[in-house]
Every structure is written in structure tokens, then in C-alpha cells.
Write a protein that holds these residues in place. Structure first.
Motif, short mmCIF file in Angstrom:
data_model
loop_
_atom_site.label_atom_id
_atom_site.label_comp_id
_atom_site.label_asym_id
_atom_site.label_seq_id
_atom_site.Cartn_x
_atom_site.Cartn_y
_atom_site.Cartn_z
N LEU B 142 0.89 -0.97 0.03
CA LEU B 142 0.05 -0.02 0.06
C LEU B 142 0.74 1.35 0.01
O LEU B 142 0.38 2.28 -0.18
CB LEU B 142 -0.87 -0.03 1.10
CG LEU B 142 -1.96 -0.93 1.15
CD1 LEU B 142 -3.03 -0.78 2.39
CD2 LEU B 142 -2.90 -1.17 -0.23
N ASN B 148 -2.29 4.03 6.44
CA ASN B 148 -1.82 2.57 5.90
C ASN B 148 -1.03 1.95 7.25
O ASN B 148 -1.21 0.80 7.21
CB ASN B 148 -0.84 2.60 4.76
CG ASN B 148 -1.75 2.98 3.61
OD1 ASN B 148 -3.05 3.01 3.49
ND2 ASN B 148 -0.94 3.55 2.43
N TYR B 151 -3.70 0.63 9.32
CA TYR B 151 -4.36 -0.58 8.62
C TYR B 151 -3.35 -1.79 8.87
O TYR B 151 -3.91 -2.80 9.21
CB TYR B 151 -4.78 -0.27 7.42
CG TYR B 151 -5.75 0.67 7.08
CD1 TYR B 151 -7.09 0.94 7.83
CD2 TYR B 151 -5.77 1.72 6.00
CE1 TYR B 151 -7.91 1.94 7.60
CE2 TYR B 151 -6.62 2.70 5.62
CZ TYR B 151 -7.75 2.83 6.64
OH TYR B 151 -8.69 3.75 6.41
#
Ligand SMILES: Nc1ncnc2c1ncn2[C@@H]1O[C@H](COP(=O)(O)OP(=O)(O)O)[C@@H](O)[C@H]1O
Ligand code: SF4
Ligand SMILES: [Mg+2]
Lengths: 327, 287
Positions: B142, B148, B151
């Protein structure tokens, strides 16, 4: 249809096998219940008596619908229990209360005693929510505990207190039948005695039907008016307490009575030998290996429960008779 | 009545945490960090990303309380904003990973059968990788960035949460009190919430507490390795990485964020331990 003649529970030739996975040779079958017959009349108090491993708890779980019989049927009010549960589980849950052997374990450790006793009232909407604390206090008083116990947690109470709470919770659902598994076992004698007194009063006062599991004949005869003696998954003898105490018809019952000291009877030799393994039941009578009256036929035919003098059932080919006549 | 007793249970839990000296320390320190992070814009003396090459690598002074780094950025101000980032990523990623992991674990533990089997194979897959590797792989796909990173870390926590919640659910489900509730006619939905969830919740809270410190450490580590947040974002991991080259000349550049990180991690662990002890119903006052 006359209600009073239909037993609350009828156990019809119930059998329960457990598959045990044991080492080599594949699974082994353990017969926990084998041809059990029992009627529990409304208003009676029945003691299931037997040594550890005789299948008492398994039978109670069948009656509660927690386990299904492998063969045979359990009837509740004359209707198949599975059908009753499928139709209206909630009504059965309200009418039949259970007091666990592990009373503390049967209570959510994060609930206060007040929440624990209040739960059945709340779930079955027996009282408006604002009345529940008052009801809980009344029940606590009824089982001999101070109202202040309501804000405590199960782990803060003693073993005897927890059993009383378990009884109070059973009463909270206003049941027709109370079942209790070893509800007084493992307590000090004095605590046992006061709990037994309480149970006896409650049964007399509330006219509930009681099914009481115990390994203690003294407890059984004190609390109940009928006794069912279990041995290796079968009920060997059923009948009214006095007639069984005065004249046991099954040699096993007599053995139990003799190993249990009584003031009016000289203490005789207790049962000899070991209980055979339930995974390998002997042919013929399951008690033959320990029976003092064993005959050659006993190892051939497995005796089923037969009526004796109209009030009792006995599973023996040669029931004892001498004392029965006197009863 | 149930509401009232629940609230008092919360109050009881709080005072049980407070009653432990080490947990009190942990809580005090974490609270200080949280306040510093919240009020960073007011507490900071400089813009955390303002570079002044002429003022680089200055030791602590009246103008720069904790000195400056090799770009002349004010370390004190960067430290405050760094706390913001560390706590936001730490709590955010744990919260996200917890929600997903708890949902999966509950579903697996309650549903059983094929559903459980399928969920647990996915969880095993996630658990096969160490957290750092899983997060790095995710970031490699990503690209770096705060979102990110959250996540990636959240994903790395799904597996551990799902696995412990499932085993807790299985263990609680087998308790006699759950069977007793069923026997009493308590509806299934209520059994799940009031009996099962209530009893697995403490384990979840404690695990979340421990994971926050792991998340912050991983976040700093990933940034240190250059795959987390990008410079010049004020981030402790980046600050340590940047000061590493000057560790003998200007030890404060890497040393100060390093110490700040270490203190926060210790405090979070003390707090998590305190929570664990407080949430155990059998601890606390004796009978
Ligand atoms: N879930 C089970 N799995 C296997 N065997 C069982 C199980 N429950 C009971 N048994 C066996 O069935 C027999 C009867 O047990 P139980 O009903 O608990 O006896 P009691 O309550 O009279 O002590 C015992 O031999 C016990 O080991
Ligand atoms: S059937 Fe025979 S062995 Fe069995 S109890 Fe009766 S007398 Fe004893
Ligand atoms: Mg038992």
C-alpha cells in the motif's frame, strides 16, 4: 382426562451410551444408562441413590432435556420431552428448576447474587422489574440468608451459602419440579443438616415435586418419600422410603443399608468387591459379581424391573421376601 | 437495577485499578502523555517541521529546551507532536484490530462447525507471520503513510485477538453457568451478551492494553526502518533513526525520543497489568 394420574416424568426404558476413544482397538462403548424405568408422580419427592458412576447425573440430564436418550423415551406430563421442548422450551424451563452439584460454577461470577436470583424472574416476567429486588430479599430470607448478600458476588460466599443461593434461584422461577444433584454433598455435617431441613420445609410448604440425587441413603430417607436405587446404569429397586428401609427387596439395596450405620440395626459387613466397569458389563445380572444371594441363573438372564407387592419395582430374579412381608 | 449495579461495577473496577501503586504510576504517566499529545499545539514552542539549518544539532538551551536535530528542527516540539502520532496510531490500530478480531473470534467460538473451521484457517494464516513482517508486507503493497500504517498494524492484531477471543468463548461456553442460563430459559442472544461476552470482555480489555504498547513500538520500528510514516512528520521512530548517525556527537537527538518511547511503553504495561488484576473477580477484597 385425569391429570393427577399422569406422572410428571416417565422414563421408559431409557438407554444412554457414550463412545470413549481409548487407545488401540478403536472406540469403546460405555453404557451409562441401561433400561431405566421410572415414574415420578406429581407432588412426590424421589431420591436417586447410588454409588458414584451409577448414572444418576446422566439420568437427571435426560430428565432436564440436556441430553437425549439413545433409546427409550422420557415423557413430561405424558408427552415426549423432545416434543415438549420443541413446542415450548420456555414453559418447561420455568416449570422445572435444577440445582447444580457445582452450585458456584452454575452462577455467572460477574453477577451479583441479586442479579443471579433475579434472572429467572426477569426472563420469565414473573414480576415487574421494580419488584424484583424486594422479591430477591424475600427469597434470601426464605433460605436463611441476610438481604445484604444480594450485593455480593458468588466467590464472596461460603460453600453452604452458595448452595442456599442456588436453592433461592430455583425457587425464584416458581417451579413445579425441582431437581438437585448432590445438593448437600461435600459440606460440613452441620451445614448439610441445616440445608436439608430447609429443603424439607420448602418441599412440604410449596408442594413441589422433588428429584434429589444423592449417594447417601440417610439423606435420601430424610428428605424424600420415594427412593430409586441405581447401580451401573439401571434402577434396581424403586419404592416408598419406609418399605424399602424396613424390607429391602434387592440384595444391593440391603447391602447399601447394611453399610450405612443405623441405631436400630447392628452394623454388618458392607458390600464386597468392586463395581464392574460400565464399558464391560457382565452378562446376566449386573450385580451378580457382588451379590451374596447369587444363583446359577443370575449370570444368564438380565433381570428387568418387575412389580413387587404393588408398590415397588425390583430388578432381581430372586428378590428378598422375608422382611417385605413384615413391612 | 441492572444498570445501577453495572455502573457501580465500573466504579469498583476503577478503584481496583487505582488501589495498585504500579498501576497508578502507569495511569499517571499515560495520562501525562495523552495531555501532552492533546495540547501539543499550545505546549509546543516551535513548528515541529520548521527546518533551520543554521540552528542544527544544538544541545538543549533556553531557545530549544531539548535541543535541535540535524535539520535544526526543535526536538521538544517534535516530541509533543510525536506523542500525538504514537498514541493515535497505537490506540487507533488496536481498536480497529480488536473490533475485527473480536467479531471473528466470537463468531468462530459461537457458531462452531464449518464457520469456525473457515475463520480459524484465515486466522492461522494471519498468525503465521510475525506482526512486524505482516505489517511490512502490507505497507510494501500500500505504500507508507499514517492511514496505511494504522491498517497494517490493525491487520496484524486481528489474528491474536480472534484466537484468544475464540478460545475464551469456548472456555466460557463450557461453564456450568452458561448451561444453567440455557436451562433457565434465558434467550440465546442474552446468553451471548450477558454471560459469554461479559466474561470474555476483561480478557479483551487486558489484551488491548498490552497491544497498544506493542503497536506503538511497531509503529516506531516501522518508521525507523523507513516503511512507516514519511519524514519530516514528527515521529519518534523517524527521530531515533535520524539521530542514530550522530549518537556520539549529539546524543539527545536519538536519546530523547528513545527515552520518551521507553517510558510510555513501561507505563502502558503497568497500566495493562493493573487492569488485568482489577478485572479478575477473584482478586480484590477477600471474603
Ligand atoms: N459425557 C460423558 N462422556 C463419557 N462418559 C460419561 C459422560 N458422562 C458420564 N459418563 C460416564 O457414565 C457413567 C455414569 O456417570 P454419572 O451419571 O455422572 O454417574 P453419577 O452421577 O451416578 O456419579 C460413569 O461411568 C461416567 O464415567
Ligand atoms: S438377580 Fe441374582 S445376582 Fe442379581 S441381585 Fe438378584 S439374586 Fe443377586
Ligand atoms: Mg453425579
Amino acid at each position: 382426562m385425569n391429570e393427577s394420574t399422569v406422572p410428571v416424568f416417565s422414563v421408559l426404558d431409557v438407554e444412554k451410551r457414550f463412545l470413549l476413544r481409548k487407545g488401540r482397538g478403536g472406540p469403546v462403548e460405555l453404557r451409562a444408562l441401561d433400561g431405566v424405568r421410572l415414574d415420578i408422580e406429581a407432588g412426590s419427592s424421589v431420591a436417586l441413590v447410588g454409588e458414584s458412576g451409577s448414572g444418576k447425573s446422566t439420568l437427571v440430564r435426560m430428565l432436564l432435556g440436556l441430553d437425549r436418550p439413545g433409546e427409550g423415551r422420557v415423557l413430561y406430563d405424558g408427552i415426549d420431552l423432545q416434543q415438549v421442548l420443541a413446542r415450548d422450551r420456555s414453559r418447561f424451563a420455568r416449570e422445572v428448576a435444577f440445582v447444580y452439584q457445582d452450585a458456584r460454577g452454575s452462577m455467572n461470577p460477574r453477577f451479583t447474587i441479586g442479579e443471579i436470583i433475579g434472572e429467572p424472574m426477569r426472563v420469565h416476567r414473573l414480576h415487574p422489574a421494580q419488584d424484583i429486588p424486594r422479591r430477591v430479599a424475600l427469597l434470601l430470607e426464605r433460605v436463611g440468608l441476610p438481604a445484604s448478600v444480594a450485593v455480593r458476588y458468588p466467590h464472596q460466599l461460603s460453600g453452604g451459602q452458595v448452595r442456599r443461593v442456588a436453592v433461592a434461584r430455583a425457587l425464584a422461577q416458581e417451579p413445579r419440579v425441582i431437581m438437585a444433584d448432590e445438593a448437600v454433598a461435600g459440606l460440613d455435617v452441620s451445614v448439610q443438616a441445616s440445608l436439608l431441613n430447609l429443603l424439607r420445609e420448602l418441599v412440604a410448604e410449596l408442594k413441589v415435586t422433588l428429584v434429589f440425587v444423592t449417594h447417601d441413603l440417610g439423606v435420601a430417607s430424610y428428605l424424600c418419600n420415594r427412593i430409586a436405587v441405581m447401580y451401573l446404569g439401571r434402577i434396581l429397586e424403586t419404592g416408598p422410603v419406609d418399605s424399602i428401609l424396613q424390607g429391602p427387596a434387592h440384595p444391593y439395596t440391603r447391602g447399601l443399608l447394611e453399610s450405612f450405620p443405623r441405631f436400630d440395626r447392628p452394623l454388618r459387613a458392607p458390600l464386597r468387591g468392586e463395581i464392574p466397569s460400565p464399558v464391560d458389563l457382565p452378562a446376566g445380572c449386573r450385580f451378580a459379581s457382588r451379590c451374596p444371594c447369587v444363583q446359577p441363573q443370575c449370570t444368564e438372564a438380565d433381570p428387568v424391573a418387575r412389580a413387587l407387592d404393588g408398590r415397588r419395582l425390583v430388578a432381581c430374579l430372586f428378590p428378598l421376601s422375608g422382611e417385605v412381608a413384615a413391612a | 437495577m441492572p444498570m445501577a449495579t453495572r455502573r457501580s461495577a465500573l466504579a469498583e473496577g476503577w478503584s481496583a485499578v487505582w488501589a495498585q501503586r504500579s498501576a497508578r504510576w502507569g495511569m499517571g504517566i499515560v495520562l501525562a502523555y495523552v495531555l501532552a499529545a492533546l495540547f501539543a499545539p499550545w505546549l509546543a514552542t516551535h513548528d515541529p517541521v520548521h527546518q533551520a539549518v543554521e540552528a542544527s544539532m544544538q544541545p538543549p538551551s533556553a531557545a530549544h529546551w531539548l535541543g535541535t536535530d540535524s535539520f535544526g528542527q526543535d526536538i521538544y516540539s517534535r516530541l509533543l507532536y510525536g506523542a500525538r502520532l504514537a498514541l493515535a496510531i497505537g490506540f487507533g490500530s488496536v481498536l480497529l484490530g480488536m473490533v475485527a478480531g473480536v467479531a471473528l473470534g466470537l463468531l468462530a467460538g459461537l457458531a462452531g462447525g464449518r464457520t469456525e473451521w473457515a475463520i480459524m484457517r484465515v486466522v492461522d494464516g494471519l498468525l503465521a507471520f510475525p506482526e512486524l513482517i505482516l505489517a511490512m508486507a502490507f505497507l510494501a503493497v500500500l505504500g507508507p503513510g499514517v492511514d496505511n500504517l494504522v491498517y497494517a498494524l490493525a491487520l496484524s492484531f486481528v489474528g491474536p485477538f480472534a484466537r484468544t477471543v475464540r478460545s475464551d468463548v469456548l472456555q466460557v461456553r463450557a461453564q456450568p453457568y452458561v448451561e444453567a442460563a440455557r436451562l433457565m430459559g434465558v434467550p440465546m442472544r442474552e446468553i451471548v451478551v450477558r454471560h459469554v461476552l461479559l466474561n470474555v470482555a476483561p480478557g479483551i480489555v487486558v489484551q488491548a492494553g498490552i497491544r497498544v504498547s506493542i503497536a506503538i513500538l511497531l509503529e516506531s520500528g516501522l518508521s525507523f526502518l523507513g516503511v512507516g510514516v514519511a519524514p519530516p512528520t514528527p515521529d519518534w521512530g523517524l527521530m531515533i533513526a535520524e539521530g542514530r548517525a550522530f549518537i556520539t556527537m549529539a546524543p539527545w537527538i536519538a536519546g530523547i525520543p528513545g527515552v520518551a518511547l521507553a517510558i510510555l511503553l513501561v507505563a502502558l504495561n503497568l497500566l495493562a497489568d493493573g487492569l488485568r488484576d482489577a478485572l479478575d473477580p477473584r482478586s480484590g477484597e477477600a471474603r
